[in-house]
Design an enzyme around this catalytic site. Structure first.
Site, PDB file in Angstrom:
ATOM      1  N   ASN A  15      -7.353  -3.187   9.063  1.00 49.53           N
ATOM      2  CA  ASN A  15      -6.851  -1.590   9.617  1.00 49.53           C
ATOM      3  C   ASN A  15      -7.869  -1.515  10.857  1.00 49.53           C
ATOM      4  O   ASN A  15      -8.451  -0.355  11.122  1.00 49.53           O
ATOM      5  CB  ASN A  15      -8.483  -0.545   8.117  1.00 49.53           C
ATOM      6  CG  ASN A  15      -7.609  -0.582   6.809  1.00 49.53           C
ATOM      7  OD1 ASN A  15      -6.520  -0.984   6.713  1.00 49.53           O
ATOM      8  ND2 ASN A  15      -8.341  -1.159   5.779  1.00 49.53           N
ATOM      9  N   GLU A  53       0.889  -1.276  15.688  1.00 50.55           N
ATOM     10  CA  GLU A  53       0.658  -1.862  14.156  1.00 50.55           C
ATOM     11  C   GLU A  53       1.281  -3.303  15.058  1.00 50.55           C
ATOM     12  O   GLU A  53       0.149  -4.449  14.288  1.00 50.55           O
ATOM     13  CB  GLU A  53       1.516  -1.233  13.600  1.00 50.55           C
ATOM     14  CG  GLU A  53       0.626  -0.009  12.920  1.00 50.55           C
ATOM     15  CD  GLU A  53      -0.467   0.009  12.031  1.00 50.55           C
ATOM     16  OE1 GLU A  53      -0.933  -0.578  12.857  1.00 50.55           O
ATOM     17  OE2 GLU A  53      -0.575   1.766  11.660  1.00 50.55           O
ATOM     18  N   LYS A  70       0.535 -10.042   7.898  1.00 53.31           N
ATOM     19  CA  LYS A  70       0.255  -9.662   7.410  1.00 53.31           C
ATOM     20  C   LYS A  70       0.639 -10.083   5.960  1.00 53.31           C
ATOM     21  O   LYS A  70      -0.349 -10.346   5.082  1.00 53.31           O
ATOM     22  CB  LYS A  70       1.616  -8.403   7.733  1.00 53.31           C
ATOM     23  CG  LYS A  70       0.450  -6.665   6.080  1.00 53.31           C
ATOM     24  CD  LYS A  70       1.142  -5.948   6.329  1.00 53.31           C
ATOM     25  CE  LYS A  70       0.235  -4.802   5.683  1.00 53.31           C
ATOM     26  NZ  LYS A  70       1.166  -2.982   5.726  1.00 53.31           N
ATOM     27  N   GLU A  92      -7.274  -5.597  -0.820  1.00 54.57           N
ATOM     28  CA  GLU A  92      -8.428  -5.311  -0.067  1.00 54.57           C
ATOM     29  C   GLU A  92      -9.778  -5.462  -0.878  1.00 54.57           C
ATOM     30  O   GLU A  92     -10.411  -4.666  -0.449  1.00 54.57           O
ATOM     31  CB  GLU A  92      -7.655  -3.710   0.529  1.00 54.57           C
ATOM     32  CG  GLU A  92      -9.049  -3.850   1.747  1.00 54.57           C
ATOM     33  CD  GLU A  92      -8.894  -2.032   2.901  1.00 54.57           C
ATOM     34  OE1 GLU A  92      -6.816  -2.244   2.708  1.00 54.57           O
ATOM     35  OE2 GLU A  92      -9.495  -1.284   3.320  1.00 54.57           O
ATOM     36  N   LYS A 140       0.860  -1.749   0.026  1.00 56.37           N
ATOM     37  CA  LYS A 140      -0.261  -0.369  -0.112  1.00 56.37           C
ATOM     38  C   LYS A 140       0.593   1.219   0.153  1.00 56.37           C
ATOM     39  O   LYS A 140       1.268   1.439   0.885  1.00 56.37           O
ATOM     40  CB  LYS A 140      -1.220  -0.252   1.139  1.00 56.37           C
ATOM     41  CG  LYS A 140      -1.718  -0.938   0.995  1.00 56.37           C
ATOM     42  CD  LYS A 140      -3.222  -0.277   2.211  1.00 56.37           C
ATOM     43  CE  LYS A 140      -4.327  -0.978   2.114  1.00 56.37           C
ATOM     44  NZ  LYS A 140      -5.070  -0.666   3.622  1.00 56.37           N
ATOM     45  N   HIS A 190       0.888   8.084  13.416  1.00 53.53           N
ATOM     46  CA  HIS A 190       0.424   7.554  13.139  1.00 53.53           C
ATOM     47  C   HIS A 190      -0.927   6.173  14.734  1.00 53.53           C
ATOM     48  O   HIS A 190      -1.419   5.870  14.831  1.00 53.53           O
ATOM     49  CB  HIS A 190       0.281   7.183  12.180  1.00 53.53           C
ATOM     50  CG  HIS A 190      -0.429   6.096  10.964  1.00 53.53           C
ATOM     51  ND1 HIS A 190      -1.813   6.455  10.992  1.00 53.53           N
ATOM     52  CD2 HIS A 190       0.016   4.424  10.875  1.00 53.53           C
ATOM     53  CE1 HIS A 190      -2.409   4.694  10.128  1.00 53.53           C
ATOM     54  NE2 HIS A 190      -1.485   4.486  10.737  1.00 53.53           N
TER      55      HIS A 190
HETATM   56  P1  NAD Z   1       7.723   8.466  10.263  1.00 55.09           P
HETATM   57  O1  NAD Z   1       7.675   7.954   8.970  1.00 55.09           O
HETATM   58  O2  NAD Z   1       7.341   9.583   9.853  1.00 55.09           O
HETATM   59  O3  NAD Z   1       9.117   7.709  10.637  1.00 55.09           O
HETATM   60  C1  NAD Z   1       8.567   8.159  11.842  1.00 55.09           C
HETATM   61  C2  NAD Z   1      10.170   9.608  12.854  1.00 55.09           C
HETATM   62  O4  NAD Z   1      11.140   8.763  13.488  1.00 55.09           O
HETATM   63  C3  NAD Z   1      10.164  10.182  11.788  1.00 55.09           C
HETATM   64  O5  NAD Z   1      10.533  12.079  12.151  1.00 55.09           O
HETATM   65  C4  NAD Z   1      11.853   9.487  10.697  1.00 55.09           C
HETATM   66  O6  NAD Z   1      12.843  10.800  10.189  1.00 55.09           O
HETATM   67  C5  NAD Z   1      11.973   9.314  12.210  1.00 55.09           C
HETATM   68  N1  NAD Z   1      13.455   8.161  11.714  1.00 55.09           N
HETATM   69  C6  NAD Z   1      12.845   7.007  11.508  1.00 55.09           C
HETATM   70  N2  NAD Z   1      13.572   5.832  11.360  1.00 55.09           N
HETATM   71  C7  NAD Z   1      14.700   6.219  12.807  1.00 55.09           C
HETATM   72  C8  NAD Z   1      15.815   6.217  13.186  1.00 55.09           C
HETATM   73  N3  NAD Z   1      16.256   4.971  12.795  1.00 55.09           N
HETATM   74  N4  NAD Z   1      16.174   6.182  13.536  1.00 55.09           N
HETATM   75  C9  NAD Z   1      15.953   7.395  14.708  1.00 55.09           C
HETATM   76  N5  NAD Z   1      14.929   8.382  13.725  1.00 55.09           N
HETATM   77  C10 NAD Z   1      14.055   8.394  13.081  1.00 55.09           C
HETATM   78  O7  NAD Z   1       6.162   7.308  10.750  1.00 55.09           O
HETATM   79  P2  NAD Z   1       5.513   5.826  11.043  1.00 55.09           P
HETATM   80  O8  NAD Z   1       5.655   5.351  12.245  1.00 55.09           O
HETATM   81  O9  NAD Z   1       7.433   4.664  10.956  1.00 55.09           O
HETATM   82  O10 NAD Z   1       5.069   5.504  10.073  1.00 55.09           O
HETATM   83  C11 NAD Z   1       4.184   6.302  10.326  1.00 55.09           C
HETATM   84  C12 NAD Z   1       3.067   6.170   8.586  1.00 55.09           C
HETATM   85  O11 NAD Z   1       2.623   4.959   7.931  1.00 55.09           O
HETATM   86  C13 NAD Z   1       2.053   7.063   8.134  1.00 55.09           C
HETATM   87  O12 NAD Z   1       1.713   7.670   7.030  1.00 55.09           O
HETATM   88  C14 NAD Z   1       0.936   6.107   7.711  1.00 55.09           C
HETATM   89  O13 NAD Z   1       0.018   6.066   7.496  1.00 55.09           O
HETATM   90  C15 NAD Z   1       1.731   5.447   7.462  1.00 55.09           C
HETATM   91  N6  NAD Z   1       1.567   3.285   7.309  1.00 55.09           N
HETATM   92  C16 NAD Z   1       1.586   2.923   5.781  1.00 55.09           C
HETATM   93  C17 NAD Z   1       0.985   1.353   5.784  1.00 55.09           C
HETATM   94  C18 NAD Z   1       0.906   0.650   4.410  1.00 55.09           C
HETATM   95  O14 NAD Z   1       0.622  -0.178   4.416  1.00 55.09           O
HETATM   96  N7  NAD Z   1       1.215   1.040   3.835  1.00 55.09           N
HETATM   97  C19 NAD Z   1       1.016   0.564   6.983  1.00 55.09           C
HETATM   98  C20 NAD Z   1       1.275   1.574   8.871  1.00 55.09           C
HETATM   99  C21 NAD Z   1       1.113   3.280   8.439  1.00 55.09           C
HETATM  100  N1  GLY Z   2      -1.937  -1.298   7.142  1.00 55.98           N
HETATM  101  C1  GLY Z   2      -2.834  -2.209   6.126  1.00 55.98           C
HETATM  102  C2  GLY Z   2      -2.783  -2.404   5.458  1.00 55.98           C
HETATM  103  O1  GLY Z   2      -1.760  -2.748   4.506  1.00 55.98           O
HETATM  104  O2  GLY Z   2      -4.126  -3.536   5.177  1.00 55.98           O
END
Ligand code: NAD
Ligand code: GLY
Length: 370
Positions: A243, A185, A225, A235, A143, A263
């Protein structure tokens, strides 16, 4: 290093999970794809912690790497930032033989994935997730998306990665708040599909980091997953269960402004609410509810929702100010490790339980007037 295959006919790939495995895992994938050039997409924070990380691995092996460094934050997960990736790809004369590497958390993975899905109608991409959330969830399954001001992840595409390299060593620099957000998650996969995973999580502790514990947890989470994505890549049904917690989670993120709550934090609150709703509707037994409450409640961050009334709540759930529908599908729990999609759940019923939830957990979720 542990390997988990994702068996999607025509788009099979491997997820490799370990500690200190990035070099071996990434290089073997790159050698297999043998690209004309590599473009790495990352952000300014990763670049500070790990300067030229991917470039330093690839260039001595004879692969040219250019790095596109984006600003950091959910608030930049939009079309404007996406345009910067396209501009970079054009400037660097990327073509269909280019491989993209997404080096970062879920924000980078989702944006780079969408760019890879659309640039030249699709180029190969490798996910190198560096947050717990991205390692247990977003780097797997294809996704990809950016946000619209009125709705989270509303502009996107399905684009499976061609390889996923998960190196747990990166978690050592991840702030504690981000680790915790990713843990929700991970717990989601246990709560909805794998009771044994939830039991395993309850036996261990997230901090201080224990990479052996995490390797097992990440492996099990990716396995849940991957098995679901294999059955329902786009989906049509089953995948929607992933979700769980996201109906309220996305509402919190959109209503409070992207980046106000992480998130994973918003989803964590959404998961407690979804379990509460399941219990209130007598679908989940009180003792399972208690187990879930005891597990989630101490880990949750307090969320404050200003000026949220029923009309706004409904329009946010429906992504449409003028929508006339009065119901949405909602993922509920039957028991720990088993969930289902409640079709067309009336919005007024969800609102009734939501206001009840806010009353029962005033320290976790408040409706405020300011
Ligand atoms: P993010 O990508 O914003 O990372 C979180 C923070 O950690 C950022 O400030 C980043 O720069 C920092 N960071 C990353 N790796 C680091 C490291 N190793 N050391 C220090 N800092 C680091 O947030 P996230 O929680 O990784 O991802 C959230 C996003 O993922 C949301 O936009 C959500 O919608 C999306 N998401 C997508 C799916 C999917 O299936 N595609 C599933 C769940 C969430
Ligand atoms: N995070 C939900 C999905 O990938 O379907």
């Amino acid at each position: 290093m542990r390997t988990l295959p994702v068996e999607l006919p025509g788009s099979e790939y491997k997820i490799e999970i370990g500690a200190g495995n990035l070099r071996d895992s990434l290089l073997s994938a790159i050698r297999q794809f043998d690209p004309e050039r590599v473009v790495t997409v990352t952000n300014s924070t990763l670049e500070q912690f790990y300067p030229a990380q991917i470039k330093k691995l690839l260039e001595p092996e004879g692969y040219q790497n250019d790095t596109c460094i984006l600003p950091d934050g959910e608030e930049y997960k939009n079309l404007e930032t996406l345009q910067r990736i396209y501009d970079f790809l054009m400037e660097k004369k990327a073509n269909r033989g280019t491989v993209m590497v997404a080096f970062g958390g879920g924000v980078i993975g989702d944006m780079a994935g969408f760019a890879a899905a659309t640039f030249m109608r699709g180029i190969k991409m490798i996910q190198v997730p560096t947050t717990l959330l991205a390692q247990v969830d977003s780097s797997v399954g294809g996704k990809t998306a950016v946000n619209h001001p009125l709705g989270k992840n509303t502009i996107g595409a399905f684009k499976q990665p061609n390889h996923v390299s998960i190196d747990l060593e990166f978690l050592k620099t991840l702030p504690s708040r981000e680790l915790q957000a990713g843990y929700f998650e991970l717990a989601k996969h246990g709560l909805t599909h794998d009771r044994e995973l939830l039991d395993f999580l309850q036996e261990g502790k997230l901090e201080p980091l224990d990479l052996d514990f995490l390797e097992e947890a990440v492996f099990r989470s990716c396995r849940v997953k991957a098995r679901i994505v294999e059955q329902d890549e786009t989906e049509a049904g089953l995948r929607a269960t992933l979700n769980f917690g996201h109906t309220l989670g996305h509402l919190i993120e959109t209503h409070c402004g992207y980046g106000t709550y992480l998130h994973g934090e918003a989803v964590g609150t959404g998961m407690l609410f979804a379990a509460f709703l399941s219990k209130q509707e007598q679908l989940l037994d009180p003792s399972s509810w208690e187990t879930i409450r005891e597990f989630l409640e101490p880990k949750l961050r307090s969320v404050s929702l200003p000026q949220l009334d029923y009309d706004l709540f409904s329009s946010l759930l429906l992504h449409d100010k003028k929508a006339s529908r009065e119901a949405v599908n909602f993922i509920l729990l039957r028991e720990i490790g088993s969930c289902f999609i409640q079709k067309e759940m009336p919005l007024d019923l969800i609102w009734k339980h939501f206001t009840g939830f806010c009353k029962e957990f005033p320290n976790l979720c408040q409706l405020t007037t300011d």
